[in-house]
Design a protein around this motif. Sequence first.
Motif, mmCIF file in Angstrom:
data_model
loop_
_atom_site.group_PDB
_atom_site.id
_atom_site.type_symbol
_atom_site.label_atom_id
_atom_site.label_comp_id
_atom_site.label_asym_id
_atom_site.label_seq_id
_atom_site.Cartn_x
_atom_site.Cartn_y
_atom_site.Cartn_z
ATOM 1 N N ARG A 205 24.644 64.354 -35.844
ATOM 2 C CA ARG A 205 25.092 63.825 -37.134
ATOM 3 C C ARG A 205 26.019 64.874 -37.756
ATOM 4 N N PRO A 206 27.243 64.975 -37.224
ATOM 5 C CA PRO A 206 28.134 66.071 -37.616
ATOM 6 C C PRO A 206 28.587 66.036 -39.074
ATOM 7 N N ALA A 207 28.681 64.845 -39.673
ATOM 8 C CA ALA A 207 29.111 64.772 -41.080
ATOM 9 C C ALA A 207 28.117 65.511 -41.979
ATOM 10 N N GLN A 208 26.820 65.312 -41.726
ATOM 11 C CA GLN A 208 25.791 66.027 -42.506
ATOM 12 C C GLN A 208 25.803 67.517 -42.176
ATOM 13 N N ALA A 209 26.036 67.839 -40.896
ATOM 14 C CA ALA A 209 26.112 69.255 -40.494
ATOM 15 C C ALA A 209 27.241 69.953 -41.249
ATOM 16 N N LEU A 210 28.381 69.271 -41.370
ATOM 17 C CA LEU A 210 29.519 69.833 -42.113
ATOM 18 C C LEU A 210 29.184 69.998 -43.588
ATOM 19 N N ALA A 211 28.529 68.996 -44.165
ATOM 20 C CA ALA A 211 28.190 69.049 -45.598
ATOM 21 C C ALA A 211 27.296 70.245 -45.908
ATOM 22 N N TYR A 212 26.285 70.482 -45.079
ATOM 23 C CA TYR A 212 25.382 71.615 -45.327
ATOM 24 C C TYR A 212 26.056 72.948 -45.002
ATOM 25 N N GLY A 213 26.939 72.954 -44.010
ATOM 26 C CA GLY A 213 27.702 74.163 -43.718
ATOM 27 C C GLY A 213 28.595 74.542 -44.886
ATOM 28 N N GLU A 214 29.225 73.544 -45.508
ATOM 29 C CA GLU A 214 30.089 73.812 -46.661
ATOM 30 C C GLU A 214 29.293 74.271 -47.873
ATOM 31 N N LYS A 215 28.073 73.748 -48.027
ATOM 32 C CA LYS A 215 27.194 74.244 -49.106
ATOM 33 C C LYS A 215 26.869 75.726 -48.892
ATOM 34 N N ALA A 216 26.661 76.102 -47.615
ATOM 35 C CA ALA A 216 26.398 77.517 -47.302
ATOM 36 C C ALA A 216 27.608 78.374 -47.650
ATOM 37 N N LEU A 217 28.806 77.845 -47.416
ATOM 38 C CA LEU A 217 30.037 78.591 -47.728
ATOM 39 C C LEU A 217 30.253 78.738 -49.234
ATOM 40 N N GLU A 218 29.690 77.835 -50.013
ATOM 41 C CA GLU A 218 29.750 77.985 -51.471
ATOM 42 C C GLU A 218 28.973 79.227 -51.920
ATOM 43 N N ILE A 219 27.958 79.580 -51.158
ATOM 44 C CA ILE A 219 27.163 80.780 -51.474
ATOM 45 C C ILE A 219 27.843 82.022 -50.910
ATOM 46 N N ASP A 220 28.346 81.930 -49.680
ATOM 47 C CA ASP A 220 28.987 83.066 -49.008
ATOM 48 C C ASP A 220 30.169 82.545 -48.194
ATOM 49 N N ARG A 221 31.370 82.614 -48.775
ATOM 50 C CA ARG A 221 32.544 82.016 -48.135
ATOM 51 C C ARG A 221 32.968 82.763 -46.872
ATOM 52 N N ARG A 222 32.448 83.968 -46.645
ATOM 53 C CA ARG A 222 32.789 84.723 -45.443
ATOM 54 C C ARG A 222 31.628 84.752 -44.438
ATOM 55 N N ASN A 223 30.749 83.798 -44.551
ATOM 56 C CA ASN A 223 29.626 83.749 -43.620
ATOM 57 C C ASN A 223 30.094 83.154 -42.288
ATOM 58 N N ALA A 224 30.111 83.976 -41.257
ATOM 59 C CA ALA A 224 30.647 83.557 -39.946
ATOM 60 C C ALA A 224 29.850 82.397 -39.353
ATOM 61 N N LYS A 225 28.518 82.410 -39.532
ATOM 62 C CA LYS A 225 27.694 81.326 -38.986
ATOM 63 C C LYS A 225 28.045 79.996 -39.643
ATOM 64 N N ALA A 226 28.216 80.022 -40.974
ATOM 65 C CA ALA A 226 28.543 78.793 -41.694
ATOM 66 C C ALA A 226 29.909 78.267 -41.264
ATOM 67 N N LEU A 227 30.887 79.157 -41.130
ATOM 68 C CA LEU A 227 32.226 78.757 -40.678
ATOM 69 C C LEU A 227 32.159 78.173 -39.265
ATOM 70 N N PHE A 228 31.360 78.806 -38.413
ATOM 71 C CA PHE A 228 31.201 78.335 -37.034
ATOM 72 C C PHE A 228 30.573 76.950 -36.993
ATOM 73 N N ARG A 229 29.504 76.733 -37.782
ATOM 74 C CA ARG A 229 28.846 75.422 -37.828
ATOM 75 C C ARG A 229 29.829 74.345 -38.310
ATOM 76 N N CYS A 230 30.598 74.672 -39.350
ATOM 77 C CA CYS A 230 31.578 73.707 -39.868
ATOM 78 C C CYS A 230 32.627 73.391 -38.806
ATOM 79 N N GLY A 231 33.050 74.418 -38.084
ATOM 80 C CA GLY A 231 34.020 74.211 -37.000
ATOM 81 C C GLY A 231 33.458 73.314 -35.913
ATOM 82 N N GLN A 232 32.205 73.552 -35.531
ATOM 83 C CA GLN A 232 31.552 72.713 -34.521
ATOM 84 C C GLN A 232 31.481 71.250 -34.979
ATOM 85 N N ALA A 233 31.086 71.075 -36.256
ATOM 86 C CA ALA A 233 30.950 69.721 -36.801
ATOM 87 C C ALA A 233 32.290 68.989 -36.786
#
Length: 293
Positions: A205-233
């Motif tokens: 369910r990549p749309a939800q994966a992207l949504a939660y990844g972007e929420k993580a980036l709101e907390i830490d915009r340089r979080n490599a894991k969050a950027l990676f998850r969003c890229g995967q989604a």
Amino acid sequence: RDLSSDGGVRKEELRPGSGQVVPPGASLAVKYSGYLEHCDEPFCTNCYNKSPSLMKLGKDITLLGLEIGLLTMKKGEVARFVFTPDYAYGQQGCPPLIPPNATVMFEVEVLDFLDSDESDAFFALTAEQQDTFPLQKVLKVADTEREFGNYLYRKQQFEGAKDRYKRAFSILGRSPSSEAEQCQIDTSKLLVLLNLSLTYLKLERPAQALAYGEKALEIDRRNAKALFRCGQACLCMTEYEKARDFLVRAQHIQPFNHDINNELKKLASCYRDYVEKEKEMCCRMFAPLNSSS
């Protein structure tokens, strides 16, 4: 060992465990087999199940002798217990499997457990009651729920893991009274959001994966894991430009991360295939025009 002081619950340790003893109200993954006297075949067992579900003491595990016995065990321990009728199935038994006044033997292995008593009690309260709890206790409950989710994730029970992560996230929305409290809340939130993003990827369910990844980036915009998850989604959704943007940003932060670099290679390959298919489609569309001229 006589655990009940009246001979009703006796224990023989077959293999020692390690760590702390199982606490009251814990949720456990156990393998067990129950036997009647002079019987080689168990009347109940879950030993054929590779990954037993977590069971809560006092709710899913209610046999008195078994509860008493488990509270003396550690992770990895194997033990044999003998329960007299008062600690097992009583004067009535449990027809047709267990006759009246039966003494039974159980062999038990504790595979894992989580100290979930405080967390379960917290979620049994109303929202108003939960709001009165101090932040440190709320953070501890959220951490327990995340651990629960991690356990289920490792067992590849992704739906259950997702539900536990969402439960943890649901209680982390309270307003902080200081910058230090905000930092603690954000730290806890970030871990949960990253886990939710990954779990939704596993659930395809990549749309939800992207949504939660972007929420993580709101907390830490340089979080490599969050950027990676969003890229995967985004890659899963064939949004190639967005996928490249996220993955390149992740690569700038962690240039030698194999997962990120491999995902960029995968993106390049997928994009090449996409362009080739587009070209092929165009050729088919305009082929009749070319032939008629």
